[in-house]
Design a protein around this motif. Sequence first.
Motif, short mmCIF file in Angstrom:
data_model
loop_
_atom_site.label_atom_id
_atom_site.label_comp_id
_atom_site.label_asym_id
_atom_site.label_seq_id
_atom_site.Cartn_x
_atom_site.Cartn_y
_atom_site.Cartn_z
N GLY A 9 -19.24 58.72 -64.53
CA GLY A 9 -20.51 59.32 -64.90
C GLY A 9 -20.65 60.79 -64.56
N LEU A 10 -19.78 61.31 -63.71
CA LEU A 10 -19.81 62.73 -63.34
C LEU A 10 -18.78 63.48 -64.19
N TRP A 11 -19.27 64.44 -64.95
CA TRP A 11 -18.39 65.31 -65.74
C TRP A 11 -18.30 66.67 -65.06
N THR A 12 -17.08 67.10 -64.76
CA THR A 12 -16.87 68.43 -64.18
C THR A 12 -16.13 69.28 -65.19
N VAL A 13 -16.77 70.35 -65.62
CA VAL A 13 -16.23 71.24 -66.63
C VAL A 13 -15.82 72.54 -65.95
N THR A 14 -14.56 72.94 -66.12
CA THR A 14 -14.04 74.13 -65.46
C THR A 14 -13.54 75.14 -66.48
N LEU A 15 -14.07 76.35 -66.41
CA LEU A 15 -13.53 77.46 -67.20
C LEU A 15 -12.21 77.84 -66.54
N ALA A 44 -24.26 63.14 -64.75
CA ALA A 44 -24.37 64.46 -64.13
C ALA A 44 -23.23 65.32 -64.65
N LEU A 45 -23.47 66.62 -64.72
CA LEU A 45 -22.46 67.55 -65.19
C LEU A 45 -22.43 68.76 -64.28
N ILE A 46 -21.23 69.12 -63.83
CA ILE A 46 -21.02 70.32 -63.01
C ILE A 46 -20.22 71.31 -63.83
N LEU A 47 -20.68 72.53 -63.88
CA LEU A 47 -20.01 73.60 -64.61
C LEU A 47 -19.52 74.63 -63.61
N THR A 48 -18.21 74.91 -63.59
CA THR A 48 -17.67 75.85 -62.63
C THR A 48 -16.52 76.62 -63.27
N ALA A 89 -24.68 74.39 -62.18
CA ALA A 89 -23.71 75.47 -62.32
C ALA A 89 -23.24 75.84 -60.92
N ALA A 90 -21.94 75.70 -60.67
CA ALA A 90 -21.35 76.04 -59.37
C ALA A 90 -20.56 77.33 -59.55
N LEU A 91 -21.18 78.43 -59.18
CA LEU A 91 -20.60 79.75 -59.44
C LEU A 91 -19.57 80.09 -58.37
N ASN A 92 -18.31 80.00 -58.76
CA ASN A 92 -17.21 80.30 -57.84
C ASN A 92 -16.98 81.79 -57.68
N GLY A 93 -17.72 82.59 -58.42
CA GLY A 93 -17.59 84.05 -58.36
C GLY A 93 -18.57 84.69 -59.32
N THR A 94 -18.29 85.92 -59.68
CA THR A 94 -19.22 86.72 -60.47
C THR A 94 -19.49 86.12 -61.85
N LEU A 95 -20.75 86.25 -62.25
CA LEU A 95 -21.25 85.78 -63.55
C LEU A 95 -21.72 86.99 -64.34
N ALA A 96 -21.14 87.19 -65.53
CA ALA A 96 -21.48 88.39 -66.29
C ALA A 96 -21.78 88.08 -67.74
N GLY A 97 -22.58 88.95 -68.35
CA GLY A 97 -22.80 88.93 -69.78
C GLY A 97 -23.32 87.63 -70.33
N GLY A 98 -22.81 87.27 -71.51
CA GLY A 98 -23.30 86.09 -72.22
C GLY A 98 -23.08 84.79 -71.50
N ALA A 99 -22.18 84.75 -70.52
CA ALA A 99 -21.97 83.53 -69.75
C ALA A 99 -23.22 83.14 -68.96
N VAL A 170 -23.33 79.00 -50.83
CA VAL A 170 -22.45 78.17 -50.01
C VAL A 170 -21.06 78.78 -49.95
N ASP A 171 -20.34 78.51 -48.86
CA ASP A 171 -18.98 79.00 -48.71
C ASP A 171 -18.08 78.42 -49.81
N PRO A 172 -17.05 79.14 -50.22
CA PRO A 172 -16.19 78.68 -51.32
C PRO A 172 -15.64 77.28 -51.15
N GLU A 173 -15.21 76.93 -49.92
CA GLU A 173 -14.63 75.61 -49.71
C GLU A 173 -15.67 74.49 -49.83
N ASN A 174 -16.94 74.85 -49.76
CA ASN A 174 -18.01 73.85 -49.86
C ASN A 174 -18.70 73.86 -51.22
N LEU A 175 -18.22 74.69 -52.15
CA LEU A 175 -18.92 74.84 -53.42
C LEU A 175 -18.97 73.53 -54.20
N LEU A 176 -17.82 72.97 -54.52
CA LEU A 176 -17.82 71.72 -55.30
C LEU A 176 -18.33 70.53 -54.49
#
Length: 202
Positions: A9-15, A44-48, A89-99, A170-176
């Motif tokens: 039931g959990l979908w994790t989508v990774t760019l 549930a869906l996580i986007l990272t 949305a789990a932002l592992n770093g910078t988010l820019a523009g149309g994203a 949150v710290d990177p190791e705790n993001l997901l």
Amino acid sequence: MIDLQQDDGLWTVTLNNPGKANALTGSMLEELLRIAEAAQEARALILTGAGRVFSAGADIEEARAGLTTSDLWERLSGTIADLPCLTVAALNGTLAGGANGMVLACDLRIAVPAAKIFYPVMKLGFLPQPSDPKRMAALIGPARTKLILMAGQKITAVEAYEFGLVDRVVDPENLLPTARDLVADRLVADPIVASGIARLCQ
């Protein structure tokens, strides 16, 4: 370049194009849209993103060819916003523009401390996607939305948290792990009850 993991039931989508800062091509947007349309069955869906940047926005070469004005951006954010599941949305770093659009369409946003958020459409001579300023203003108000869209300011993760643009830093190791913890109750909830609560929160 788009990875999908499904787990009960959990979908994790990774760019997953870190060599190009997860810049989005038309084919990547189409794949994200297909996943979002299929996610009606998800709980549930996580986007990272992979690497140190969530997404640099549109791929430069395709942007020059017209990707920035494609309706794919608006279709994607609209589909995510309409999903009945809980989206994070789990932002592992910078988010820019149309994203920004797909992130603003999520129910919750978390970010690592090093993340920055910016959307320099006016400087680049483009209008943002129609729903993006509305969703941003609903979160942080018109003035701070103009700070990003018109004054072209890069917002740090801490500022984004203080504004209400992200819900936790949150710290990177705790993001997901944090993202999975946020959706844990939704994964086991009665879908009718969960949908009813979502409607009441609108």
